[in-house]
Design an enzyme around this catalytic site. Structure first.
Site, PDB file in Angstrom:
ATOM      1  N   ASP A 156      45.502  42.287  20.457  1.00  0.00           N
ATOM      2  CA  ASP A 156      45.334  43.277  19.154  1.00  0.00           C
ATOM      3  C   ASP A 156      45.239  43.235  18.147  1.00  0.00           C
ATOM      4  OD1 ASP A 156      45.869  45.403  22.039  1.00  0.00           O
ATOM      5  OD2 ASP A 156      47.873  43.684  21.912  1.00  0.00           O
ATOM      6  N   HIS A 183      52.148  46.206  24.722  1.00  0.00           N
ATOM      7  CA  HIS A 183      50.732  45.951  24.546  1.00  0.00           C
ATOM      8  C   HIS A 183      49.840  47.359  25.436  1.00  0.00           C
ATOM      9  CE1 HIS A 183      46.755  44.786  25.292  1.00  0.00           C
ATOM     10  NE2 HIS A 183      46.666  44.212  27.008  1.00  0.00           N
TER      11      HIS A 183
HETATM   12  P1  NAI Z   1      41.454  40.047  37.612  1.00  0.00           P
HETATM   13  O1  NAI Z   1      41.739  40.539  38.392  1.00  0.00           O
HETATM   14  O2  NAI Z   1      40.527  38.991  37.484  1.00  0.00           O
HETATM   15  O3  NAI Z   1      41.980  38.240  38.167  1.00  0.00           O
HETATM   16  C1  NAI Z   1      44.353  38.302  38.950  1.00  0.00           C
HETATM   17  C2  NAI Z   1      44.237  37.677  39.427  1.00  0.00           C
HETATM   18  O4  NAI Z   1      45.455  37.530  40.002  1.00  0.00           O
HETATM   19  C3  NAI Z   1      43.651  37.160  40.306  1.00  0.00           C
HETATM   20  O5  NAI Z   1      43.070  35.844  40.873  1.00  0.00           O
HETATM   21  C4  NAI Z   1      44.643  37.658  41.553  1.00  0.00           C
HETATM   22  O6  NAI Z   1      44.479  37.189  43.295  1.00  0.00           O
HETATM   23  C5  NAI Z   1      46.597  37.585  40.686  1.00  0.00           C
HETATM   24  N1  NAI Z   1      47.272  37.226  41.602  1.00  0.00           N
HETATM   25  C6  NAI Z   1      47.337  38.335  41.842  1.00  0.00           C
HETATM   26  N2  NAI Z   1      48.743  38.434  42.259  1.00  0.00           N
HETATM   27  C7  NAI Z   1      49.185  37.452  42.014  1.00  0.00           C
HETATM   28  C8  NAI Z   1      50.051  36.901  42.470  1.00  0.00           C
HETATM   29  N3  NAI Z   1      51.889  37.457  42.558  1.00  0.00           N
HETATM   30  N4  NAI Z   1      50.509  35.612  41.991  1.00  0.00           N
HETATM   31  C9  NAI Z   1      49.666  35.121  41.593  1.00  0.00           C
HETATM   32  N5  NAI Z   1      48.196  35.566  41.403  1.00  0.00           N
HETATM   33  C10 NAI Z   1      47.924  36.532  41.597  1.00  0.00           C
HETATM   34  O7  NAI Z   1      42.322  40.102  36.203  1.00  0.00           O
HETATM   35  P2  NAI Z   1      42.232  39.563  35.404  1.00  0.00           P
HETATM   36  O8  NAI Z   1      40.951  40.162  34.029  1.00  0.00           O
HETATM   37  O9  NAI Z   1      42.286  38.191  34.792  1.00  0.00           O
HETATM   38  O10 NAI Z   1      43.788  39.790  34.120  1.00  0.00           O
HETATM   39  C11 NAI Z   1      44.902  39.812  34.972  1.00  0.00           C
HETATM   40  C12 NAI Z   1      46.015  40.897  33.778  1.00  0.00           C
HETATM   41  O11 NAI Z   1      45.492  40.484  32.349  1.00  0.00           O
HETATM   42  C13 NAI Z   1      45.810  42.200  34.521  1.00  0.00           C
HETATM   43  O12 NAI Z   1      46.756  42.577  34.320  1.00  0.00           O
HETATM   44  C14 NAI Z   1      45.316  42.423  33.186  1.00  0.00           C
HETATM   45  O13 NAI Z   1      45.783  43.724  32.625  1.00  0.00           O
HETATM   46  C15 NAI Z   1      46.527  41.523  32.393  1.00  0.00           C
HETATM   47  N6  NAI Z   1      45.330  41.697  30.865  1.00  0.00           N
HETATM   48  C16 NAI Z   1      47.016  41.474  29.728  1.00  0.00           C
HETATM   49  C17 NAI Z   1      45.929  41.751  28.312  1.00  0.00           C
HETATM   50  C18 NAI Z   1      46.703  41.721  27.294  1.00  0.00           C
HETATM   51  O14 NAI Z   1      46.315  41.472  25.898  1.00  0.00           O
HETATM   52  N7  NAI Z   1      48.007  41.119  27.389  1.00  0.00           N
HETATM   53  C19 NAI Z   1      44.418  41.588  27.540  1.00  0.00           C
HETATM   54  C20 NAI Z   1      43.780  42.261  29.044  1.00  0.00           C
HETATM   55  C21 NAI Z   1      44.230  41.559  30.038  1.00  0.00           C
END
Ligand code: NAI
Length: 334
Positions: A161, A189
Site C-alpha cells: 500500500d 491492510h
Molecule cells: P495463491 O492462492 O496463489 O497461493 C496461496 C498458497 O497458499 C497456495 O499454494 C496454497 O496451497 C497455500 N496454502 C493454503 N493453505 C496453506 C497452509 N495452511 N499452509 C501453507 N500453505 C497454504 O495466493 P497468493 O496470490 O500467493 O496470495 C497469498 C495471500 O497473500 C492471500 O491471502 C492474499 O490475499 C495475500 N495478499 C496480501 C497482500 C498484502 O499486501 N498484505 C497483497 C497481496 C496478496
C-alpha cells in the site's frame, strides 16, 4: 574471507503466485544481502506438492550460489525448525459466495497452527512477516499462539500500500518514485486503511517540500487519492483476473529488507506492528504505523501531526481491527 553462516528462511504458500516471485528475489540475495547464504524452508499443503516440486526444480535451475539447500514440506514443525525469518504468505483465497467472516475464520486457524509451530521450533529472535490476509489479524493470532517469541517479532505487510501511494504521488508530479518519502499507511491492510501524505515530502526541482504544497489540491488528496490506494488491489484483480503478485512479492522483499538492514536517516516506512498505545490506538492491535528501524528493531515514529481528518480515519480503521480481533479470538478459542 570466511563465508557467513547460512540462515534459514521460511516461505509458506510456497507453491502460490506471490511466492513464485518472492522465492527468486530471496534466493538472489535481495533481502538478506548478496553475501548471506540461505536455506529455503518451503511450506504448502498436500494438494500443492506437485506444483512445489516444479518450483524446486526451478530453484535448482536458477543456479544461485547463495542457496545452500531447501526443504519442501507440508509439516509446519519441519518448516519452522530453527527459522531465522519467515514470510507467511500461504492462506486460503476467498471463494465465490464466501463471506469475509468465513475467510477470516478459515485463515486465522492456519495462523494459530503456525504460531504454535513457531513457538516450539523457530529461533526466539525469528522475524515474522505476515502477508496472507487478513494480514494484521493473522499476525496478531500468530503472535498470540507463540508466547515465547517477543510480540515485536510479528509484523504484517502494508508495504504494498505504501509503494502504491508513493508511486501514485510520483506519477502525479512527474518525478522519480525515490524522490517521494515518508508516506504512511495507517491501520488495517484493507479498504479502511488510511494512506497519509500529510507528513510526506517530495524532492521537486531540487527542493524538498511537503506533498500538500507540491500537489496543491487538498480535495483530491483527501478523496480520490485515498480511494484509489484503498481499492488498488481490487482494481488489479479486475484487470488481471488474479490478485497482485509481483508487486506483493517486491513489497515483502522491501519490508523484510528494511527490517533486517534498517531504515536510512530521516526516512520511515510503514509496517503493521503491535500497538503500544501510540496515537491513541488500542494496545495489542496489529496496526500499521510509520516506523524507523535500526539493529533489527523497529520503533514507532512519534509526534506526527494528526489532523482532525486523519484522526477520524485512524479511528475508523482501528475499529475494524478491533472487530476482526474479537472475531478471530472467538474462532481460535472454539
Ligand atoms: P495463491 O492462492 O496463489 O497461493 C496461496 C498458497 O497458499 C497456495 O499454494 C496454497 O496451497 C497455500 N496454502 C493454503 N493453505 C496453506 C497452509 N495452511 N499452509 C501453507 N500453505 C497454504 O495466493 P497468493 O496470490 O500467493 O496470495 C497469498 C495471500 O497473500 C492471500 O491471502 C492474499 O490475499 C495475500 N495478499 C496480501 C497482500 C498484502 O499486501 N498484505 C497483497 C497481496 C496478496
Amino acid at each position: 574471507m570466511a563465508q557467513k553462516a547460512p540462515i534459514r528462511i521460511v516461505v509458506t504458500g510456497a507453491a502460490g503466485q506471490i511466492a513464485y516471485s518472492l522465492i527468486q528475489m530471496i534466493a538472489n540475495g535481495d533481502v538478506f544481502g548478496k553475501d548471506q547464504p540461505i536455506y529455503l524452508h518451503l511450506l504448502d499443503i498436500p494438494v500443492a506438492m506437485g506444483v512445489l516440486e516444479g518450483v524446486c526444480m526451478e530453484i535448482d535451475d536458477l543456479a544461485l550460489p547463495l542457496v545452500k539447500g531447501y526443504v519442501k514440506t507440508v509439516e509446519p514443525e519441519e518448516a519452522f525448525k530453527d527459522a531465522d525469518a519467515a514470510f507467511l504468505v500461504g492462506s486460503m483465497p476467498r471463494r465465490e459466495g464466501m463471506e469475509r467472516k468465513d475467510l477470516l475464520a478459515a485463515n486465522v486457524k492456519i495462523f494459530k497452527v503456525q504460531g504454535q509451530a513457531l513457538d516450539k521450533y523457530a529461533k526466539k529472535d525469528v522475524k515474522v512477516l505476515v502477508v496472507g490476509n487478513p494480514a494484521n489479524t493473522n499476525a496478531f493470532i500468530c503472535s498470540y499462539y507463540a508466547p515465547s517469541i517477543p510480540k515485536e517479532n510479528f509484523t504484517a505487510m502494508t508495504r504494498l500500500d505504501q509503494n502504491r501511494a508513493q508511486s501514485f504521488i510520483a506519477k502525479q508530479l512527474g518525478i522519480c518514485v525515490s524522490h517521494v518519502q515518508n508516506v504512511t499507511i495507517w491501520g488495517n491492510h484493507s479498504s479502511t486503511q488510511f494512506p497519509d501524505v500529510i507528513n510526506a515530502k517530495v524532492l521537486q526541482n531540487s527542493k524538498l517540500m511537503g506533498v500538500y504544497d507540491a500537489i496543491k489540491d487538498t480535495k483530491w488528496l483527501e478523496s480520490d487519492f485515498i480511494k484509489t490506494i484503498q481499492t488498488r488491489g481490487a482494481a488489479v484483480i479486475k484487470a488481471r483476473k488474479m490478485s497482485s503478485a509481483m508487486s506483493a512479492a517486491k513489497a515483502a522483499v522491501d519490508h523484510m529488507h528494511d527490517w533486517w538492514h534498517g531504515t536510512s536517516n530521516g526516512n520511515w516506512v510503514s509496517m503493521a506492528v503491535v500497538s503500544d498505545g501510540s496515537y491513541g490506538i488500542p494496545k495489542d492491535l496489529v496496526f500499521s504505523f510509520p516506523v524507523t528501524i535500526s539493529n533489527k528493531k523497529w520503533e514507532i515514529v512519534q509526534g506526527l501531526n494528526i489532523t482532525d481528518f486523519a484522526r477520524s480515519k485512524l479511528d475508523f480503521t482501528a475499529n475494524e481491527l478491533v472487530e476482526e480481533k474479537n472475531e478471530a479470538e472467538i474462532v481460535c478459542s472454539a
